[in-house]
Motif scaffolding. Structure first.
Motif, PDB file in Angstrom:
ATOM      1  N   ALA A   1     -33.710 -48.210 -20.947  1.00  0.00           N
ATOM      2  CA  ALA A   1     -32.583 -48.991 -21.450  1.00  0.00           C
ATOM      3  C   ALA A   1     -32.875 -50.479 -21.513  1.00  0.00           C
ATOM      4  O   ALA A   1     -32.200 -51.212 -22.241  1.00  0.00           O
ATOM      5  CB  ALA A   1     -31.355 -48.750 -20.565  1.00  0.00           C
ATOM      6  N   ALA A   2     -33.871 -50.932 -20.753  1.00  0.00           N
ATOM      7  CA  ALA A   2     -34.160 -52.362 -20.688  1.00  0.00           C
ATOM      8  C   ALA A   2     -35.198 -52.759 -21.736  1.00  0.00           C
ATOM      9  O   ALA A   2     -35.959 -51.930 -22.227  1.00  0.00           O
ATOM     10  CB  ALA A   2     -34.669 -52.727 -19.293  1.00  0.00           C
ATOM     11  N   ARG A   3     -35.211 -54.043 -22.063  1.00  0.00           N
ATOM     12  CA  ARG A   3     -36.264 -54.569 -22.931  1.00  0.00           C
ATOM     13  C   ARG A   3     -37.594 -54.523 -22.188  1.00  0.00           C
ATOM     14  O   ARG A   3     -37.616 -54.680 -20.963  1.00  0.00           O
ATOM     15  CB  ARG A   3     -35.941 -56.001 -23.349  1.00  0.00           C
ATOM     16  CG  ARG A   3     -34.692 -56.136 -24.202  1.00  0.00           C
ATOM     17  CD  ARG A   3     -34.566 -57.554 -24.750  1.00  0.00           C
ATOM     18  NE  ARG A   3     -34.536 -58.546 -23.684  1.00  0.00           N
ATOM     19  CZ  ARG A   3     -33.442 -58.934 -23.057  1.00  0.00           C
ATOM     20  NH1 ARG A   3     -32.278 -58.422 -23.401  1.00  0.00           N
ATOM     21  NH2 ARG A   3     -33.497 -59.849 -22.104  1.00  0.00           N
ATOM     22  N   PRO A   4     -38.711 -54.310 -22.894  1.00  0.00           N
ATOM     23  CA  PRO A   4     -40.009 -54.190 -22.218  1.00  0.00           C
ATOM     24  C   PRO A   4     -40.313 -55.351 -21.280  1.00  0.00           C
ATOM     25  O   PRO A   4     -40.745 -55.152 -20.142  1.00  0.00           O
ATOM     26  CB  PRO A   4     -41.000 -54.129 -23.381  1.00  0.00           C
ATOM     27  CG  PRO A   4     -40.222 -53.576 -24.522  1.00  0.00           C
ATOM     28  CD  PRO A   4     -38.825 -54.107 -24.356  1.00  0.00           C
ATOM     29  N   GLU A   5     -40.070 -56.574 -21.757  1.00  0.00           N
ATOM     30  CA  GLU A   5     -40.375 -57.736 -20.928  1.00  0.00           C
ATOM     31  C   GLU A   5     -39.483 -57.768 -19.694  1.00  0.00           C
ATOM     32  O   GLU A   5     -39.937 -58.060 -18.586  1.00  0.00           O
ATOM     33  CB  GLU A   5     -40.196 -59.011 -21.745  1.00  0.00           C
ATOM     34  CG  GLU A   5     -40.601 -60.274 -20.998  1.00  0.00           C
ATOM     35  CD  GLU A   5     -40.465 -61.516 -21.857  1.00  0.00           C
ATOM     36  OE1 GLU A   5     -40.747 -62.609 -21.343  1.00  0.00           O
ATOM     37  OE2 GLU A   5     -40.090 -61.393 -23.044  1.00  0.00           O
ATOM     38  N   SER A   6     -38.200 -57.446 -19.881  1.00  0.00           N
ATOM     39  CA  SER A   6     -37.266 -57.448 -18.750  1.00  0.00           C
ATOM     40  C   SER A   6     -37.588 -56.338 -17.768  1.00  0.00           C
ATOM     41  O   SER A   6     -37.486 -56.524 -16.545  1.00  0.00           O
ATOM     42  CB  SER A   6     -35.832 -57.292 -19.271  1.00  0.00           C
ATOM     43  OG  SER A   6     -35.485 -58.347 -20.139  1.00  0.00           O
ATOM     44  N   ALA A   7     -37.966 -55.166 -18.296  1.00  0.00           N
ATOM     45  CA  ALA A   7     -38.282 -54.043 -17.415  1.00  0.00           C
ATOM     46  C   ALA A   7     -39.482 -54.363 -16.533  1.00  0.00           C
ATOM     47  O   ALA A   7     -39.476 -54.094 -15.324  1.00  0.00           O
ATOM     48  CB  ALA A   7     -38.552 -52.790 -18.246  1.00  0.00           C
ATOM     49  N   ALA A   8     -40.535 -54.942 -17.128  1.00  0.00           N
ATOM     50  CA  ALA A   8     -41.739 -55.254 -16.366  1.00  0.00           C
ATOM     51  C   ALA A   8     -41.429 -56.228 -15.236  1.00  0.00           C
ATOM     52  O   ALA A   8     -41.780 -55.997 -14.073  1.00  0.00           O
ATOM     53  CB  ALA A   8     -42.806 -55.833 -17.304  1.00  0.00           C
ATOM     54  N   LYS A   9     -40.764 -57.322 -15.569  1.00  0.00           N
ATOM     55  CA  LYS A   9     -40.462 -58.329 -14.547  1.00  0.00           C
ATOM     56  C   LYS A   9     -39.414 -57.826 -13.559  1.00  0.00           C
ATOM     57  O   LYS A   9     -39.493 -58.099 -12.361  1.00  0.00           O
ATOM     58  CB  LYS A   9     -39.983 -59.615 -15.222  1.00  0.00           C
ATOM     59  CG  LYS A   9     -41.050 -60.276 -16.091  1.00  0.00           C
ATOM     60  CD  LYS A   9     -40.520 -61.535 -16.760  1.00  0.00           C
ATOM     61  CE  LYS A   9     -41.596 -62.188 -17.622  1.00  0.00           C
ATOM     62  NZ  LYS A   9     -41.110 -63.396 -18.311  1.00  0.00           N
ATOM     63  N   GLY A  10     -38.440 -57.080 -14.073  1.00  0.00           N
ATOM     64  CA  GLY A  10     -37.369 -56.596 -13.212  1.00  0.00           C
ATOM     65  C   GLY A  10     -37.851 -55.615 -12.155  1.00  0.00           C
ATOM     66  O   GLY A  10     -37.456 -55.695 -10.983  1.00  0.00           O
ATOM     67  N   TYR A  11     -38.725 -54.686 -12.554  1.00  0.00           N
ATOM     68  CA  TYR A  11     -39.227 -53.713 -11.587  1.00  0.00           C
ATOM     69  C   TYR A  11     -40.113 -54.374 -10.538  1.00  0.00           C
ATOM     70  O   TYR A  11     -40.061 -54.011  -9.353  1.00  0.00           O
ATOM     71  CB  TYR A  11     -39.993 -52.600 -12.305  1.00  0.00           C
ATOM     72  CG  TYR A  11     -39.092 -51.462 -12.728  1.00  0.00           C
ATOM     73  CD1 TYR A  11     -38.756 -50.460 -11.838  1.00  0.00           C
ATOM     74  CD2 TYR A  11     -38.569 -51.401 -14.011  1.00  0.00           C
ATOM     75  CE1 TYR A  11     -37.924 -49.418 -12.212  1.00  0.00           C
ATOM     76  CE2 TYR A  11     -37.745 -50.365 -14.400  1.00  0.00           C
ATOM     77  CZ  TYR A  11     -37.427 -49.373 -13.497  1.00  0.00           C
ATOM     78  OH  TYR A  11     -36.604 -48.350 -13.866  1.00  0.00           O
TER      79      TYR A  11
ATOM     80  N   LYS B   1     -48.558 -57.108 -24.277  1.00  0.00           N
ATOM     81  CA  LYS B   1     -48.468 -58.277 -23.392  1.00  0.00           C
ATOM     82  C   LYS B   1     -47.667 -57.936 -22.138  1.00  0.00           C
ATOM     83  O   LYS B   1     -48.059 -58.297 -21.021  1.00  0.00           O
ATOM     84  CB  LYS B   1     -47.802 -59.437 -24.141  1.00  0.00           C
ATOM     85  CG  LYS B   1     -47.688 -60.705 -23.308  1.00  0.00           C
ATOM     86  CD  LYS B   1     -47.017 -61.825 -24.100  1.00  0.00           C
ATOM     87  CE  LYS B   1     -46.869 -63.075 -23.255  1.00  0.00           C
ATOM     88  NZ  LYS B   1     -46.184 -64.166 -24.013  1.00  0.00           N
ATOM     89  N   ALA B   2     -46.543 -57.212 -22.314  1.00  0.00           N
ATOM     90  CA  ALA B   2     -45.733 -56.811 -21.165  1.00  0.00           C
ATOM     91  C   ALA B   2     -46.510 -55.853 -20.263  1.00  0.00           C
ATOM     92  O   ALA B   2     -46.421 -55.925 -19.028  1.00  0.00           O
ATOM     93  CB  ALA B   2     -44.436 -56.155 -21.640  1.00  0.00           C
ATOM     94  N   GLU B   3     -47.293 -54.953 -20.891  1.00  0.00           N
ATOM     95  CA  GLU B   3     -48.080 -54.012 -20.101  1.00  0.00           C
ATOM     96  C   GLU B   3     -49.144 -54.737 -19.279  1.00  0.00           C
ATOM     97  O   GLU B   3     -49.320 -54.467 -18.085  1.00  0.00           O
ATOM     98  CB  GLU B   3     -48.743 -52.990 -21.019  1.00  0.00           C
ATOM     99  CG  GLU B   3     -49.572 -51.958 -20.257  1.00  0.00           C
ATOM    100  CD  GLU B   3     -50.340 -51.046 -21.176  1.00  0.00           C
ATOM    101  OE1 GLU B   3     -50.859 -50.022 -20.700  1.00  0.00           O
ATOM    102  OE2 GLU B   3     -50.442 -51.357 -22.376  1.00  0.00           O
TER     103      GLU B   3
ATOM    104  N   ARG C   1     -50.287 -57.619 -12.096  1.00  0.00           N
ATOM    105  CA  ARG C   1     -49.522 -58.003 -10.910  1.00  0.00           C
ATOM    106  C   ARG C   1     -49.195 -56.791 -10.042  1.00  0.00           C
ATOM    107  O   ARG C   1     -49.134 -56.899  -8.806  1.00  0.00           O
ATOM    108  CB  ARG C   1     -48.248 -58.740 -11.336  1.00  0.00           C
ATOM    109  CG  ARG C   1     -48.538 -60.130 -11.874  1.00  0.00           C
ATOM    110  CD  ARG C   1     -47.422 -60.647 -12.759  1.00  0.00           C
ATOM    111  NE  ARG C   1     -47.703 -62.002 -13.232  1.00  0.00           N
ATOM    112  CZ  ARG C   1     -48.505 -62.269 -14.255  1.00  0.00           C
ATOM    113  NH1 ARG C   1     -49.104 -61.279 -14.892  1.00  0.00           N
ATOM    114  NH2 ARG C   1     -48.715 -63.519 -14.637  1.00  0.00           N
ATOM    115  N   GLY C   2     -48.974 -55.660 -10.677  1.00  0.00           N
ATOM    116  CA  GLY C   2     -48.673 -54.462  -9.903  1.00  0.00           C
ATOM    117  C   GLY C   2     -49.846 -54.028  -9.036  1.00  0.00           C
ATOM    118  O   GLY C   2     -49.680 -53.716  -7.848  1.00  0.00           O
TER     119      GLY C   2
END
Length: 405
Positions: free
Chosen positions: A33-43, A296-298, A304-305
């Motif tokens: 449901a989230a945007r890719p950029e938001s999902a990456a940073k949010g998680y 880029k989001a990946e 960082r992960g």
């Protein structure tokens, strides 16, 4: 850091939580449901904040119960009663109320997410896929509501059954990885490896579960000479089941995908397989689906992960091994880090949502005030800009459709 029980619990915890993240539908829904950029940073940010629960909260309360020598039995500790006991000892009834509020919020939040997740699986992947392929949005919503009620009742009854047969919270937590750990590697491979076999993933997950349960029972028999709740709940036995679950399924899926049924899946075809409800075209914009944005989001989250995983699981514990039994000054430094982590997480999860939703909050408050004063509501600048952009993007064909509607 050289505690064998601590090491075993850590490995069990890693396997079980890998399973939780990969198998829990609520995580998938949030990510989708989230945007890719938001999902990456949010998680990533969410994971860092979550770590304050076992590090700052659980460690402090657990050690406090030992320091205060509270009369807590092993069964009470296994049922999760250490935090309220410490809170009552330190803060009296206020501490009990705070723990109750925190626990209520956590359970309601998790229960809500799981109910929605299960209802979505049943409504979309079972009802619409196999029972009523032409289901409307209203029909899917009705099925979802029915499932929420049924699943909620089932959770309540099932928890009572677990309690009555003597399976406390700690036992169930350790057992979690035995049941769901076998699905981790098959799901991971299906998401990231184009040669992963779909049939092999199903076979690997179920075979891994069967092997894990078998190994778990055999380990209890070897260690204790019997199969009982206590024998099955030891760290050694639980670790055996957890490791067999996650490792055997990964090995089976790899062998099946390489030597038996190798595939060459084109991930670009994934979007074409997603069926919308009533031609609902809301979702990601074309710019957000740009492969360069996704790549880029990946890269951002992968780098960082892996670094964060390496630091928390390997480097940090290894650096603490030479300390042996912590000295007073070393432990004081440890406590300082825990406090900073806890307060930092509290500030982030309190302030960040408010700042990100400031426009919406201002719109609601101004609307309420203007309604009380009988004035016209004032639209926030962000909403006006979005509306203006939508008007600029409108095409003649779109305007004709809107006029007809």
């Amino acid at each position: 850091m050289l505690s064998s029980d601590g090491l075993m619990f850590g490995l069990i915890n890693i396997v079980g939580n890998f399973g939780t993240v990969f198998v829990d539908q609520s995580y998938w829904q949030s990510a989708i449901a989230a945007r890719p950029e938001s999902a990456a940073k949010g998680y990533l940010l969410g994971g860092i904040c979550w770590f304050s629960i076992p590090f700052s909260l659980a460690t402090s309360l657990g050690l406090a119960s030992t320091a205060l020598m509270l009369p807590i039995s092993s069964s009470e500790a296994g049922s999760g009663l250490v935090p309220p006991a410490v809170a009552v000892e330190l803060l009296g009834n206020t501490g009990a109320a705070l723990i109750l509020i925190m626990l209520f919020m956590a359970i309601v939040s998790t229960g809500s997410a799981e109910s929605i997740a299960v209802s979505s699986l049943v409504a979309y992947d079972i009802y619409r896929e196999y029972i009523n392929p032409e289901a409307t949005g209203e029909q899917i919503l009705f099925v979802s509501r029915v499932v929420i009620v049924v699943f909620g009742a089932f959770m309540g009854v099932f928890s009572i059954i677990l309690y009555e047969i003597g399976l406390n919270l700690g036992w169930v937590y350790l057992f979690m990885g035995v049941v769901i750990g076998s699905a981790v590697f098959p799901l991971w491979n299906m998401m990231t490896w184009k040669k992963a076999s779909g049939t092999g993933a199903v076979i690997a997950a179920w075979s891994g579960l069967a092997l894990a349960v078998t190994g778990w029972l055999v380990a209890a028999t070897i260690q204790s000479g019997e199969i009982s709740i206590d024998a099955l709940g030891t760290n050694e036995v639980m670790l055996s089941g957890n490791l067999i679950a996650i490792l055997s399924s990964g090995f089976i899926h790899y062998v099946y995908s390489v030597f038996i049924d190798p595939q060459d899946y084109d991930f670009a075809t994934l979007d074409a397989s997603i069926k919308l409800v009533e031609d609902d075209r809301r979702g990601l914009t074309e710019a957000e689906k740009d492969p360069r944005v996704l790549e880029k989001a990946e890269r951002w989250i992968v780098r960082r992960g892996y670094v964060l995983t390496l630091v928390l699981i390997v480097i940090w514990p290894l650096l603490s091994v030479p300390a042996g039994v912590f000295s007073k000054s070393y432990f004081a430094f440890w406590v300082l880090i825990a406090m900073c982590w806890g307060f930092g997480a509290a500030i982030i999860i309190t302030v960040l949502p408010l700042s990100e939703s400031s426009d919406d909050i201002n719109m609601v408050l101004s609307g309420a005030v203007n309604a009380m004063l009988g004035k016209e509501p004032v639209r926030p600048a962000a909403a006006m800009a979005a509306a203006g952009k939508a008007d600029d993007d409108a095409t003649p064909e779109k305007e004709m459709v809107e006029e007809e509607e």
